[in-house]
Design a protein around this motif. Structure first.
Motif, short mmCIF file in Angstrom:
data_model
loop_
_atom_site.label_atom_id
_atom_site.label_comp_id
_atom_site.label_asym_id
_atom_site.label_seq_id
_atom_site.Cartn_x
_atom_site.Cartn_y
_atom_site.Cartn_z
N PRO A 168 15.71 20.18 -10.20
CA PRO A 168 14.81 20.99 -11.03
C PRO A 168 15.18 22.47 -10.97
O PRO A 168 15.73 22.95 -9.98
N ARG A 169 14.90 23.16 -12.07
CA ARG A 169 15.14 24.59 -12.12
C ARG A 169 14.11 25.27 -11.24
O ARG A 169 12.92 24.97 -11.32
N LEU A 170 14.55 26.16 -10.39
CA LEU A 170 13.63 26.85 -9.48
C LEU A 170 13.04 28.08 -10.15
O LEU A 170 13.74 28.83 -10.82
N ASN A 171 11.76 28.27 -9.97
CA ASN A 171 11.11 29.49 -10.43
C ASN A 171 11.12 30.47 -9.27
O ASN A 171 10.39 30.31 -8.30
N THR A 172 11.97 31.46 -9.36
CA THR A 172 12.13 32.43 -8.28
C THR A 172 11.09 33.52 -8.41
O THR A 172 10.36 33.62 -9.41
N THR A 173 11.05 34.38 -7.43
CA THR A 173 10.16 35.53 -7.46
C THR A 173 10.52 36.43 -8.63
O THR A 173 9.64 36.98 -9.29
N GLN A 174 11.81 36.55 -8.91
CA GLN A 174 12.25 37.37 -10.04
C GLN A 174 11.75 36.77 -11.36
O GLN A 174 11.30 37.51 -12.24
N ASP A 175 11.80 35.44 -11.50
CA ASP A 175 11.28 34.80 -12.72
C ASP A 175 9.80 35.10 -12.90
O ASP A 175 9.34 35.40 -14.00
N ARG A 176 9.05 34.99 -11.82
CA ARG A 176 7.62 35.27 -11.90
C ARG A 176 7.35 36.73 -12.25
O ARG A 176 6.45 37.05 -13.02
N ALA A 177 8.15 37.64 -11.67
CA ALA A 177 7.97 39.06 -11.96
C ALA A 177 8.31 39.37 -13.42
O ALA A 177 7.59 40.15 -14.07
N GLU A 178 9.37 38.75 -13.94
CA GLU A 178 9.73 38.97 -15.34
C GLU A 178 8.65 38.45 -16.27
O GLU A 178 8.31 39.07 -17.27
N ARG A 179 8.09 37.30 -15.94
CA ARG A 179 7.01 36.74 -16.76
C ARG A 179 5.78 37.64 -16.72
O ARG A 179 5.14 37.91 -17.74
N ALA A 180 5.44 38.15 -15.54
CA ALA A 180 4.29 39.05 -15.43
C ALA A 180 4.53 40.32 -16.24
O ALA A 180 3.61 40.83 -16.90
N GLU A 181 5.76 40.84 -16.23
CA GLU A 181 6.09 42.03 -17.01
C GLU A 181 5.98 41.76 -18.50
O GLU A 181 5.45 42.58 -19.27
N ARG A 182 6.46 40.60 -18.95
CA ARG A 182 6.32 40.23 -20.37
C ARG A 182 4.86 40.12 -20.76
O ARG A 182 4.46 40.58 -21.83
N GLN A 183 4.06 39.53 -19.89
CA GLN A 183 2.62 39.39 -20.17
C GLN A 183 1.96 40.77 -20.26
O GLN A 183 1.14 41.02 -21.13
N ARG A 184 2.33 41.67 -19.35
CA ARG A 184 1.77 43.01 -19.35
C ARG A 184 2.12 43.74 -20.64
O ARG A 184 1.26 44.36 -21.28
N ARG A 185 3.39 43.63 -21.07
CA ARG A 185 3.81 44.28 -22.30
C ARG A 185 3.10 43.69 -23.52
O ARG A 185 2.74 44.40 -24.45
N LEU A 186 2.91 42.39 -23.50
CA LEU A 186 2.20 41.73 -24.60
C LEU A 186 0.76 42.23 -24.68
O LEU A 186 0.25 42.52 -25.77
N LEU B 274 7.54 20.33 -23.79
CA LEU B 274 8.14 21.65 -24.00
C LEU B 274 7.18 22.70 -23.48
O LEU B 274 6.01 22.73 -23.85
N ARG B 275 7.67 23.59 -22.63
CA ARG B 275 6.85 24.67 -22.09
C ARG B 275 6.91 25.88 -23.02
O ARG B 275 7.87 26.04 -23.77
N PRO B 276 5.92 26.77 -22.98
CA PRO B 276 5.95 27.96 -23.84
C PRO B 276 7.15 28.87 -23.56
O PRO B 276 7.59 29.59 -24.45
N ASN B 277 7.69 28.83 -22.35
CA ASN B 277 8.83 29.69 -22.02
C ASN B 277 10.16 29.09 -22.46
O ASN B 277 11.21 29.67 -22.19
#
Length: 175
Positions: free
Chosen positions: A80-98, A16-19
């Motif tokens: 497999p589920r693809l990690n798109t550029t948008q997925d990476r950007a959303e994750r970076a934004e969540r990390q920044r907010r955290l 299980l991944r954290p996401n």
């Protein structure tokens, strides 16, 4: 040798991944092959089984015993589920907010230690505000009951006593 622990997911080779996604991987000697991230543990386990068939593993090392040929394993294994550029950007934004929220909490804790009188004032303010809101709601409720009783009296309908603890008039069959 006892069987390997299957982990939280309940499947061999699935974590299980954290996401919230499930990551499938298989080992071949010293090499660990990542199979991708999937939406469910079952999908990741199917991908593991397809890779295990390709590597020539025994049927007992599979997650599902309903597959008897490589082609069947490939047919039921999802892409497999693809990690798109948008997925990476959303994750970076969540990390920044955290990080911002964590820094804000740290600064607020420091401020509370330095200014306990302001903390006490703020707590008193919110306590007063809560009392005022409660009093205002009670007065509004009482006012509505009085207006309703007055209207019922003008219409000549039976009324109930008006007060904070007075029971509201009921219609037969309804509370």
């Amino acid at each position: 040798m006892p069987p390997r622990c299957r982990g939280v997911s309940g499947y061999r080779g699935v974590r299980l991944r954290p996401n919230g996604g499930y990551y499938a991987e298989i080992r071949s000697g010293d090499l660990r092959l990542g199979l991708g991230t999937y939406g469910t543990a079952c999908e990741a386990a199917r991908a593991y089984d397809a890779a295990a068939w390709r590597l020539g593993r025994r049927h007992g090392q599979m997650n599902f015993q309903d597959v008897y040929m490589l082609q069947q394993a490939l047919d039921v294994a999802p892409a497999p589920r693809l990690n798109t550029t948008q997925d990476r950007a959303e994750r970076a934004e969540r990390q920044r907010r955290l990080l911002i929220a964590q820094e804000d909490e740290r600064v607020m804790a420091k401020w509370r230690r330095r200014h306990p009188e302001d903390v006490a004032y703020e707590q008193n303010y919110w306590a007063r505000r809560h009392e005022e809101d409660t009093r205002r709601r009670r007065e509004d409720r009482l006012d509505r009951r009085r207006r309703k009783a007055s209207l019922l009296e003008k219409l000549g309908l039976p009324t109930a006593p008006v007060g904070i603890n007075a029971a509201m008039p009921t219609v037969k069959g309804r509370p």
